[in-house]
Design an enzyme around this catalytic site. Structure first.
Site, PDB file in Angstrom:
ATOM      1  N   HIS A  58       0.841  -1.199   0.000  1.00  0.00           N
ATOM      2  CA  HIS A  58       0.000   0.000   0.000  1.00  0.00           C
ATOM      3  C   HIS A  58       0.872   1.243   0.000  1.00  0.00           C
ATOM      4  O   HIS A  58       1.559   1.544   0.971  1.00  0.00           O
ATOM      5  CB  HIS A  58      -0.932   0.023   1.218  1.00  0.00           C
ATOM      6  CG  HIS A  58      -1.973   1.097   1.150  1.00  0.00           C
ATOM      7  ND1 HIS A  58      -2.977   1.098   0.210  1.00  0.00           N
ATOM      8  CD2 HIS A  58      -2.163   2.229   1.889  1.00  0.00           C
ATOM      9  CE1 HIS A  58      -3.760   2.165   0.393  1.00  0.00           C
ATOM     10  NE2 HIS A  58      -3.272   2.872   1.392  1.00  0.00           N
ATOM     11  N   HIS A  60       1.000   5.507  -1.423  1.00  0.00           N
ATOM     12  CA  HIS A  60       0.575   6.723  -2.113  1.00  0.00           C
ATOM     13  C   HIS A  60       1.868   7.493  -2.380  1.00  0.00           C
ATOM     14  O   HIS A  60       2.375   8.181  -1.485  1.00  0.00           O
ATOM     15  CB  HIS A  60      -0.367   7.566  -1.260  1.00  0.00           C
ATOM     16  CG  HIS A  60      -1.617   6.867  -0.816  1.00  0.00           C
ATOM     17  ND1 HIS A  60      -2.647   6.572  -1.683  1.00  0.00           N
ATOM     18  CD2 HIS A  60      -2.006   6.408   0.399  1.00  0.00           C
ATOM     19  CE1 HIS A  60      -3.622   5.966  -1.010  1.00  0.00           C
ATOM     20  NE2 HIS A  60      -3.256   5.852   0.246  1.00  0.00           N
ATOM     21  N   ARG A  81      -5.280  15.450   6.398  1.00  0.00           N
ATOM     22  CA  ARG A  81      -5.806  15.245   5.057  1.00  0.00           C
ATOM     23  C   ARG A  81      -5.801  16.553   4.259  1.00  0.00           C
ATOM     24  O   ARG A  81      -5.586  16.538   3.038  1.00  0.00           O
ATOM     25  CB  ARG A  81      -7.222  14.665   5.134  1.00  0.00           C
ATOM     26  CG  ARG A  81      -7.760  14.194   3.797  1.00  0.00           C
ATOM     27  CD  ARG A  81      -9.098  13.525   3.919  1.00  0.00           C
ATOM     28  NE  ARG A  81     -10.149  14.478   4.275  1.00  0.00           N
ATOM     29  CZ  ARG A  81     -11.451  14.259   4.075  1.00  0.00           C
ATOM     30  NH1 ARG A  81     -11.849  13.127   3.531  1.00  0.00           N
ATOM     31  NH2 ARG A  81     -12.346  15.161   4.429  1.00  0.00           N
ATOM     32  N   TYR A 120      -5.243   7.508  -7.123  1.00  0.00           N
ATOM     33  CA  TYR A 120      -6.503   8.210  -7.408  1.00  0.00           C
ATOM     34  C   TYR A 120      -6.277   9.629  -7.904  1.00  0.00           C
ATOM     35  O   TYR A 120      -7.234  10.382  -8.091  1.00  0.00           O
ATOM     36  CB  TYR A 120      -7.407   8.228  -6.171  1.00  0.00           C
ATOM     37  CG  TYR A 120      -6.768   8.735  -4.903  1.00  0.00           C
ATOM     38  CD1 TYR A 120      -6.641  10.093  -4.652  1.00  0.00           C
ATOM     39  CD2 TYR A 120      -6.308   7.840  -3.944  1.00  0.00           C
ATOM     40  CE1 TYR A 120      -6.065  10.559  -3.485  1.00  0.00           C
ATOM     41  CE2 TYR A 120      -5.724   8.290  -2.772  1.00  0.00           C
ATOM     42  CZ  TYR A 120      -5.609   9.651  -2.540  1.00  0.00           C
ATOM     43  OH  TYR A 120      -5.024  10.107  -1.380  1.00  0.00           O
ATOM     44  N   HIS A 215     -11.748   3.783  -3.219  1.00  0.00           N
ATOM     45  CA  HIS A 215     -11.029   4.520  -2.193  1.00  0.00           C
ATOM     46  C   HIS A 215     -11.546   4.150  -0.802  1.00  0.00           C
ATOM     47  O   HIS A 215     -10.757   3.848   0.105  1.00  0.00           O
ATOM     48  CB  HIS A 215     -11.160   6.033  -2.409  1.00  0.00           C
ATOM     49  CG  HIS A 215     -10.451   6.813  -1.337  1.00  0.00           C
ATOM     50  ND1 HIS A 215     -11.066   7.182  -0.159  1.00  0.00           N
ATOM     51  CD2 HIS A 215      -9.178   7.270  -1.266  1.00  0.00           C
ATOM     52  CE1 HIS A 215     -10.200   7.819   0.602  1.00  0.00           C
ATOM     53  NE2 HIS A 215      -9.050   7.889  -0.057  1.00  0.00           N
ATOM     54  N   ARG A 218     -16.542   6.087   2.023  1.00  0.00           N
ATOM     55  CA  ARG A 218     -16.732   7.537   2.036  1.00  0.00           C
ATOM     56  C   ARG A 218     -16.749   8.108   0.626  1.00  0.00           C
ATOM     57  O   ARG A 218     -17.382   9.129   0.367  1.00  0.00           O
ATOM     58  CB  ARG A 218     -15.598   8.206   2.837  1.00  0.00           C
ATOM     59  CG  ARG A 218     -15.660   7.945   4.326  1.00  0.00           C
ATOM     60  CD  ARG A 218     -14.541   8.655   5.073  1.00  0.00           C
ATOM     61  NE  ARG A 218     -13.263   7.971   4.967  1.00  0.00           N
ATOM     62  CZ  ARG A 218     -12.189   8.467   4.373  1.00  0.00           C
ATOM     63  NH1 ARG A 218     -12.228   9.648   3.796  1.00  0.00           N
ATOM     64  NH2 ARG A 218     -11.063   7.776   4.354  1.00  0.00           N
ATOM     65  N   HIS A 241      -9.596   1.171   1.277  1.00  0.00           N
ATOM     66  CA  HIS A 241      -9.438   1.645   2.650  1.00  0.00           C
ATOM     67  C   HIS A 241     -10.709   1.260   3.411  1.00  0.00           C
ATOM     68  O   HIS A 241     -11.811   1.624   2.990  1.00  0.00           O
ATOM     69  CB  HIS A 241      -9.304   3.160   2.695  1.00  0.00           C
ATOM     70  CG  HIS A 241      -8.072   3.707   2.043  1.00  0.00           C
ATOM     71  ND1 HIS A 241      -8.112   4.720   1.104  1.00  0.00           N
ATOM     72  CD2 HIS A 241      -6.762   3.409   2.205  1.00  0.00           C
ATOM     73  CE1 HIS A 241      -6.880   5.018   0.722  1.00  0.00           C
ATOM     74  NE2 HIS A 241      -6.045   4.230   1.364  1.00  0.00           N
ATOM     75  N   GLU A 244     -10.951   2.991   8.494  1.00  0.00           N
ATOM     76  CA  GLU A 244      -9.719   3.606   8.979  1.00  0.00           C
ATOM     77  C   GLU A 244     -10.000   4.537  10.156  1.00  0.00           C
ATOM     78  O   GLU A 244      -9.160   4.703  11.037  1.00  0.00           O
ATOM     79  CB  GLU A 244      -9.059   4.387   7.842  1.00  0.00           C
ATOM     80  CG  GLU A 244      -7.707   4.969   8.175  1.00  0.00           C
ATOM     81  CD  GLU A 244      -7.043   5.635   6.981  1.00  0.00           C
ATOM     82  OE1 GLU A 244      -5.913   6.116   7.136  1.00  0.00           O
ATOM     83  OE2 GLU A 244      -7.656   5.682   5.887  1.00  0.00           O
ATOM     84  N   HIS A 278      -5.853  -1.061   6.254  1.00  0.00           N
ATOM     85  CA  HIS A 278      -6.001  -0.527   7.610  1.00  0.00           C
ATOM     86  C   HIS A 278      -6.940  -1.410   8.430  1.00  0.00           C
ATOM     87  O   HIS A 278      -6.504  -2.048   9.372  1.00  0.00           O
ATOM     88  CB  HIS A 278      -6.483   0.930   7.617  1.00  0.00           C
ATOM     89  CG  HIS A 278      -5.586   1.869   6.885  1.00  0.00           C
ATOM     90  ND1 HIS A 278      -4.246   2.001   7.193  1.00  0.00           N
ATOM     91  CD2 HIS A 278      -5.822   2.728   5.861  1.00  0.00           C
ATOM     92  CE1 HIS A 278      -3.705   2.894   6.388  1.00  0.00           C
ATOM     93  NE2 HIS A 278      -4.632   3.341   5.566  1.00  0.00           N
ATOM     94  N   ASP A 329       2.278   3.116   3.017  1.00  0.00           N
ATOM     95  CA  ASP A 329       1.179   4.061   2.933  1.00  0.00           C
ATOM     96  C   ASP A 329       1.665   5.492   2.695  1.00  0.00           C
ATOM     97  O   ASP A 329       1.995   5.872   1.578  1.00  0.00           O
ATOM     98  CB  ASP A 329       0.328   3.963   4.196  1.00  0.00           C
ATOM     99  CG  ASP A 329      -1.001   4.704   4.094  1.00  0.00           C
ATOM    100  OD1 ASP A 329      -1.317   5.212   3.009  1.00  0.00           O
ATOM    101  OD2 ASP A 329      -1.723   4.765   5.094  1.00  0.00           O
TER     102      ASP A 329
END
Length: 456
Positions: A58, A60, A81, A120, A215, A218, A241, A244, A278, A329
């Site tokens: 995992h 990003h 975030r 994404y 994703h 959410r 995800h 989380e 997660h 991650d």
């Protein structure tokens, strides 16, 4: 052309063997022989402990630009975030290639031979597609090739801006570049990536695989079609995800009357091809659903502790039937040995008992089970027929000196770090030799330049 490596010590799951002769041809291991006390003429000597290549399940890549910046001050996952979104808004295909190339080279230096890139960041900042709608994804694939590691591109459907107790929110701000409009439009764009997947060739099964991801609950709604998504992607590795944050669970319960895991189970989402990332805040029923479906779970302990997310129920998930994988991650650090160590040590803190996993089980999560979650069941082991992907850690550094080599697995997990990686081999070819990346000579400089360009 065949190449022979002499491994001073090798972890042949579950034990360490001295003097192993390994031959690679066509990107795969074609022969393995123990009991060779010295390197024969023509063999490349790899001194230390050789492990199967590590799988970073995992990633990003663009989060690497947040290291240091994201650790200033306090806050929560939700405030972090916003910092992440600000960075996401600045990238272009060219700058993302430069950053990802440096990040993947850092991974190679850490012994990682395959990365699962949870991708994404698809479109231009206002959501307009590039002329090539997969320009950003192709930049990541090209970056992995330049850095010499394999990639499973987990192209992600990200259609909603969030989930509250009143329902889903529209994409907003930096999120606009994540979205495709509808699930059908995501599928149409994703289908165009088929030509980026490598067929098996002389380089050892190619370097790129195309997977898929949601994703999170959410960012995707039941009206977007969980069941259709699952049916369309059943043949590839699929990640999501999951749970989380407690707020995600609370909103899902308010809107759907079910946990995220149950909502997805009711859409026939879970299966052996799926991986929950997660899975920190699960109910007992959630754990049974994932384990019963043989869905993998990817734990990311260094990110989960950095963001104060919590400690996921990894032992219970494994007992229920879920294989465990590991990921870096957000790249607070890039060190799969630390991820393996942290998974065990987190449990020790939570339970005040020791020995939840053996060193061999933790290495398996970082190798074979991680590769399997990325659609690479033929990697992650040192055996004839497997991909010739492996890494060697020093047994004579200030961290690893002292223990007998037969305890190499314990030394690797509980003492070594990424700094102890000396060699990394992918498809039978050395990518890292004596701690130096052979394709990206100055990885630190490449990282600094790429991050400076993103930050402006």
């Amino acid at each position: 052309m065949p190449v022979t490596y002499w491994l001073e010590h090798a972890w042949l799951d579950p034990a360490v063997e001295p003097g192993v002769l390994l031959t690679a041809d066509g990107g795969r291991i074609t022969a393995l022989r123990t009991g060779t006390p010295a390197p024969p003429p023509g063999a490349v000597a790899l001194r230390g402990l050789t492990l199967p290549g590590l799988a970073n399940a995992h990633s990003h890549a663009f989060h690497r630009a947040l290291r240091g910046t994201a650790q200033r001050g306090g806050g929560t996952f939700w405030t972090w975030r916003e910092t992440m979104y600000a960075t996401a808004s600045l990238l272009t295909p060219d700058s993302y290639f430069d950053l990802a190339r440096a990040v993947y080279a850092e991974m190679a230096l850490a012994g990682i031979t395959c990365v699962g890139e949870f991708h994404y960041l698809h479109h231009q900042p206002d959501g307009t597609p590039y002329a090539d709608p997969n320009a950003m994804g192709r930049a990541l694939i090209a970056a992995a090739a330049e850095a010499g590691i394999r990639i499973t591109l987990l192209d992600t459907a990200y259609l909603r801006g969030g989930l509250t107790e009143r329902g889903h929110l529209p994409l907003d701000g930096a999120q606009r570049r994540f979205g495709d409009g509808t699930a059908d439009q995501w599928y149409d764009r994703w289908s165009l990536l088929a030509d980026a997947e490598d067929a098996e060739d002389a380089n050892g099964a190619g370097h790129a695989r195309i997977g898929a991801a949601l994703h999170s609950v959410r960012a995707f709604a039941d009206s977007d079609g969980y069941t259709a998504f699952a049916e369309r992607t059943r043949h590839v590795p699929v990640h999501i995800h999951l749970s989380e944050q407690p707020a995600e669970n609370d909103a899902c319960l308010a809107v759907h009357g079910r946990t995220p895991a149950r909502l997805l189970a009711d859409a026939d989402f879970w299966g052996p091809n799926t991986t929950a990332v997660h899975a920190t805040h699960l109910t007992g029923e959630d754990i049974a659903l994932l384990g019963g479906a043989r869905s993998a779970v990817c734990m990311c302990p260094t990110t989960e502790r950095d963001l104060a997310d919590g400690i996921g129920p990894a032992p219970a998930l494994q007992r229920a039937g879920s294989p465990l994988a590991l990921g870096s991650d957000s790249h607070a650090v890039v060190d799969l040995l630390e991820e393996a160590r942290a998974m065990e040590l987190n449990e020790r803190l939570r339970t005040r008992t020791r020995g939840h996993w053996t060193a061999a089980e933790l290495l398996r999560a970082a190798t074979a089970d991680g590769h399997a979650s990325l659609g690479r069941p033929d990697a992650g082991r040192l055996a004839p027929g497997a991909l010739a992907d492996f890494t060697t850690i020093a047994l004579d550094s200030v961290r690893t000196a002292g223990p007998p080599p037969r305890l190499g697995a314990e030394t690797a997990v509980f003492a070594a770090t990424a700094a102890d990686v000396r060699h990394t081999v992918v498809a039978g070819r050395q990518i890292v030799a004596d701690g130096r990346h052979l394709r990206v000579p100055d990885v630190a400089g490449a990282l600094a330049a790429a991050i400076a360009a993103v930050r402006g």
